[in-house]
Design an enzyme around this catalytic site. Structure first.
Site, PDB file in Angstrom:
ATOM      1  N   TYR A  11      68.251  49.089   0.148  1.00  0.00           N
ATOM      2  CA  TYR A  11      68.700  50.478  -0.003  1.00  0.00           C
ATOM      3  C   TYR A  11      68.571  51.012  -1.429  1.00  0.00           C
ATOM      4  CZ  TYR A  11      72.922  47.797  -1.200  1.00  0.00           C
ATOM      5  OH  TYR A  11      73.792  46.896  -1.743  1.00  0.00           O
TER       6      TYR A  11
ATOM      7  N   LYS B  68      84.561  56.254   2.316  1.00  0.00           N
ATOM      8  CA  LYS B  68      85.124  55.108   3.032  1.00  0.00           C
ATOM      9  C   LYS B  68      85.717  55.524   4.365  1.00  0.00           C
ATOM     10  CE  LYS B  68      84.580  51.629   0.221  1.00  0.00           C
ATOM     11  NZ  LYS B  68      85.726  50.885  -0.145  1.00  0.00           N
TER      12      LYS B  68
ATOM     13  N   CYS C 128     114.326  44.561 -17.894  1.00  0.00           N
ATOM     14  CA  CYS C 128     113.120  43.832 -17.515  1.00  0.00           C
ATOM     15  C   CYS C 128     113.516  42.506 -16.848  1.00  0.00           C
ATOM     16  CB  CYS C 128     112.285  43.555 -18.755  1.00  0.00           C
ATOM     17  SG  CYS C 128     110.883  42.487 -18.419  1.00  0.00           S
TER      18      CYS C 128
ATOM     19  N   CYS D 133     108.252  40.051 -24.656  1.00  0.00           N
ATOM     20  CA  CYS D 133     108.341  39.900 -23.203  1.00  0.00           C
ATOM     21  C   CYS D 133     107.206  38.983 -22.742  1.00  0.00           C
ATOM     22  CB  CYS D 133     108.219  41.255 -22.517  1.00  0.00           C
ATOM     23  SG  CYS D 133     108.165  41.113 -20.724  1.00  0.00           S
TER      24      CYS D 133
ATOM     25  N   GLU E 147      73.820  57.223   4.451  1.00  0.00           N
ATOM     26  CA  GLU E 147      73.482  55.978   5.149  1.00  0.00           C
ATOM     27  C   GLU E 147      74.706  55.082   5.213  1.00  0.00           C
ATOM     28  OE1 GLU E 147      71.171  55.426   1.578  1.00  0.00           O
ATOM     29  OE2 GLU E 147      71.542  53.260   1.704  1.00  0.00           O
TER      30      GLU E 147
ATOM     31  N   CYS F  22     112.318  39.539 -19.363  1.00  0.00           N
ATOM     32  CA  CYS F  22     112.850  39.285 -20.711  1.00  0.00           C
ATOM     33  C   CYS F  22     114.186  39.969 -20.948  1.00  0.00           C
ATOM     34  CB  CYS F  22     111.837  39.709 -21.775  1.00  0.00           C
ATOM     35  SG  CYS F  22     111.689  41.490 -21.937  1.00  0.00           S
TER      36      CYS F  22
ATOM     37  N   LYS G 227      77.355  52.176   4.681  1.00  0.00           N
ATOM     38  CA  LYS G 227      77.665  51.242   3.599  1.00  0.00           C
ATOM     39  C   LYS G 227      77.876  49.891   4.272  1.00  0.00           C
ATOM     40  CE  LYS G 227      80.526  50.692  -0.497  1.00  0.00           C
ATOM     41  NZ  LYS G 227      80.987  49.318  -0.334  1.00  0.00           N
TER      42      LYS G 227
ATOM     43  N   CYS H 198     109.272  48.105 -19.574  1.00  0.00           N
ATOM     44  CA  CYS H 198     110.028  47.156 -20.372  1.00  0.00           C
ATOM     45  C   CYS H 198     109.777  47.494 -21.835  1.00  0.00           C
ATOM     46  CB  CYS H 198     109.530  45.750 -20.057  1.00  0.00           C
ATOM     47  SG  CYS H 198     109.908  44.539 -21.324  1.00  0.00           S
TER      48      CYS H 198
ATOM     49  N   ASP I 125      78.825  46.125   4.856  1.00  0.00           N
ATOM     50  CA  ASP I 125      79.870  45.269   4.300  1.00  0.00           C
ATOM     51  C   ASP I 125      79.352  43.832   4.196  1.00  0.00           C
ATOM     52  OD1 ASP I 125      82.258  44.483   3.302  1.00  0.00           O
ATOM     53  OD2 ASP I 125      83.384  44.687   5.161  1.00  0.00           O
TER      54      ASP I 125
END
Ligand code: IVH
Length: 715
Positions: free
Chosen positions: A234, A322, A427, A451, A124, A430, A126, A445, A128
């Protein structure tokens, strides 16, 4: 960005602070008050960081309305909370036909069904929109709740009553019936609403979904009543009597009771029929008149649905297939490096804003340094080996609510002089060395808690929903407290009130907090001193320690010190191994950890690393000392196997190993992979070898599969 801040003149800095204050105030309002975020969380964070960096350089320019002093708007109030009697979960995703075939195979595997055994699914659209649970008692609509975090939602009953598709009275319904479905707005109604809004000088909505959400979550139900909302049913939650034996039958029953069900719901006899129905729905997508973002498949037989059950957040019996991602081309303006909770350096593309599938995108992920260089996870070229450079014309795509990605680059539009991107080996936050371990695509890092980026991300994780979930203390507030120096590590949260005892005064003087919200915050923190062991473990943010492994560990160890001392002992053994004297697996502590179902070598190594890091360990212990840790409650205390350690061995004939384990755990048993003195029960099928023998040697009770089923009352 830091360079740019360094080069600002005082006048420029003042202008920039004014601009940021305005931008952030608008973003806060859009997010908290209007339900219509205009920028992503990452962009918001970036603006906030920039503001803080400028303030740090020019403290005298800090504005009275500085965004740094705003802890974000208090959580939406106004609606009462409703706890869902059955959690409202989400769905796992499929993106290809192959994923659909795999879904069918995984269901069969779990149930132990042969590949040619009959197995039907519904398919069925989906929808939105936003999900809404409707509770009917004796046929009367008594409450309507949004999904919220899946466990608790907002009580929008008065608003739901104004929606024509939602009956307020049912005849011939079970005494208790909780219907679940999607509230949505049609394209035509959305356009007309926006036109009306614009004419009245009111705000317009970005898309039908936002319009539906904004309309349902109106404090004044008479406003909702004027909004053209619709509802498709549903699914269902609590029931006093089953609706039918099958998914399709149950949906038809809901239709008979007066609900709208989607006319494109079909029954399919396997993955090929599902894929064909998907194609049919996709063909009609543009002319349906409302937004859908895929097709949902559900196992039709409700007994099988029951056997399949749930993973932590998704059912095993359903999946959302999807529609393909939407695409757009734009300019890559820069590459920033973000540092995550476990130190991972993640490159983020800063894009010239572009609309992709109705949403403006200005950031996208670039995954890791190999991805930028044109190499896949297996070291093989991707995109034909094309690398990505700042200034490039790039293709961006997004699928549903997934983070946008940069997929491709158009070399014909590469600006002259564009240089290959040099991934930092220190990094950016840091300056600690950032290293890549063998086999890891990610550079990390090595700064640990020193950090600031790692520390703040750990904090955000700590307060997240699946961890401590402190009301009024979300990611934004955690970040704010961190920047203020009020909270550097989780333990500080629980000392906030003590340290800033007059803290209430200090807190409530700040914008965004009043008497009530400050008092509420301290109360919410106090409430979470009592915490489930598994939530604590998950909240620590140890790499590879997800929600489900945290549960597995919490089920196995009675308390924190039992876990910590086992990890410590495993540590000693590992140290010995590093010195070349003992093999890893000889340590009883190491074996004990590995024997826990759901716990693998990677996690054990990661636990050892976290527990043996002095700073991190000290931070754990400071936290633990402030908490009242609740052992993981056996799922069903009255079951005959609750709290027992069970080992399955040999071939099971009535169910697969995965199903046996999942069911045993639901009944409160711990399932282990190996037999030891701690084992209470061995379930041995045909072909059981050394484990059954060991059980016999140790005098442990051993049952065959039928004996087990009889014991748990399923024979
Ligand atoms: S079934 C146990 N069916 O999708 C989950 N969900 O990603 C049962 N949705 O939260 C959900 N259309 O809001 C189901 N036909 C459909 C749906 C649907 C839209 C939404 C729903 C859910 C989300 C999961």
């Amino acid at each position: 960005m830091a360079d740019d801040v360094q080069s600002l003149t005082e006048a420029e800095a003042a202008d920039e602070l004014a601009r940021l204050a305005k931008l952030l105030a608008a973003a806060n309002k859009a997010y908290h008050a209007d339900d219509a975020p205009e920028i992503s969380d990452a962009e918001y964070d970036e603006l906030k960081r920039r503001n803080a960096a400028i303030e740090a350089r020019f403290p005298s320019l800090k504005r009275a309305d500085s965004p740094s002093d705003q802890v974000g708007a208090a959580p939406a109030t106004g609606f009462q909370k409703i706890t869902h009697s059955v959690p409202m979960l989400s769905l796992a995703n499929a993106f290809s036909d192959e994923d659909v075939r795999e879904f069918d195979a995984s269901v069969r595997k779990y149930l132990g069904l042969a590949s040619d055994a009959a197995l039907e699914f519904t398919a069925e659209p989906k929808i939105d929109g936003l999900s809404l649970a409707l509770r009917y008692e004796h046929g009367k609509l008594v409450s309507a709740a949004t999904r919220g975090d899946g466990n608790t939602g907002e009580n929008v009953t008065a608003n739901a009553r104004t929606i024509a598709d939602i009956p307020t009275q049912l005849t011939d319904a079970p005494d208790l019936l909780e219907v679940r479905g999607e509230v949505y707005m049609s394209h035509a109604d959305f356009e007309a609403l926006n036109a009306r809004q614009a004419q009245a000088g009111e705000k317009t909505f970005a898309n039908p979904r936002n319009a539906a959400a904004g309309s349902l979550r109106q404090l004044d139900a008479s406003v909702t009543a004027k909004r053209p909302l619709r509802y498709f049913a549903y699914a269902w939650g609590s029931l006093s009597a089953p609706l039918a034996d099958t998914q399709k039958g149950a949906i038809d029953r809901l239709a008979a009771l007066g609900f709208q069900i989607n006319p494109l719901t079909a029954l399919c006899d396997g993955p090929e029929a599902m894929i064909a129905h998907y194609a049919l729905i996709e063909e009609q997508r543009a002319t349906l008149g409302y937004d859908i973002d895929g097709v949902v498949y559900k196992v039709d037989d409700l007994t099988l649905q029951g056997r399949l059950g749930f993973r932590s957040t998704t059912p095993r019996w359903a999946i959302a297939h999807k529609f393909p991602a939407e695409l757009a081309w734009t300019r890559l303006e820069g590459i920033d490096i973000q540092v995550g909770r476990t130190g991972a350096l993640s490159p983020v593309a800063r894009l010239q804003p572009v609309t992709v599938g109705g949403v403006v995108v200005s950031n996208a992920t670039l995954h890791n340094e190999d991805y930028i260089a044109g190499l896949g996870g297996d070291g093989q070229p991707i995109r034909g080996g094309k690398d990505i450079r700042v200034g490039d014309w790039v293709q961006v795509y997004r699928a549903g609510d997934v983070i946008p990605k940069v997929a491709d680059v158009d070399l014909s539009k590469r600006p002259e002089g564009a240089e290959p991107f040099v991934f930092p080996d220190r990094c950016p936050e840091c300056d600690s060395p950032a290293i890549r371990e063998a086999g890891d695509a990610v550079r990390r890092c090595t700064g640990g808690l020193i950090c600031p980026a790692q520390a703040v991300e750990k904090l955000k994780h700590f307060v997240s929903r699946a961890a401590f979930d402190i009301e009024g203390l979300g990611a934004k507030q955690a970040e704010q407290f961190f920047e203020d120096g009020w909270v550097r590590e989780p333990a500080d949260i629980f000392e906030l009130e003590a340290h800033y005892g007059s803290g209430l005064q200090q807190l409530k003087n700040r914008e965004g907090w009043g008497d009530k919200s400050a008092a509420n915050l301290f109360a919410a923190i106090a409430e979470k001193r009592r915490i489930d062991f598994n939530r604590l473990l998950f909240g620590l943010g140890i790499r590879h320690l997800g929600e489900s492994a945290a549960k597995d560990l919490a089920r196995h160890f009675p308390d924190w010190s039992a876990l910590a001392s086992t990890v410590d002992q495993a540590t000693t053994e590992q140290a010995r191994d590093d010195a070349g004297r003992a093999a890893l697996d000889v340590s009883p502590a190491w074996s004990e950890l590995l024997a826990i179902d759901g716990v693998g070598r990677t996690l054990v190594s990661s636990l050892i690393q976290a527990f043996s890091n002095e700073d991190e360990r000290a931070s754990f212990e400071r936290l633990v000392a402030l908490l009242d840790i609740q052992p993981l409650e056996a799922a069903a205390t009255d079951s005959p196997v609750a709290g027992k350690t069970v080992v399955f061995t040999g071939t099971l004939e009535k169910m697969t190993r995965a199903e046996a384990k999942a069911r045993a755990e639901v009944l409160g048993a711990k399932v282990s992979g190996s037999v030891s003195a701690k084992t209470d029960l061995v379930v041995a099928g045909p072909g059981a070898g050394s484990k059954a023998k060991k059980a016999a040697d140790l005098g442990i009770e051993t049952l065959d599969e039928d004996g087990w089923l009889a014991l748990i009352g399923e024979a």
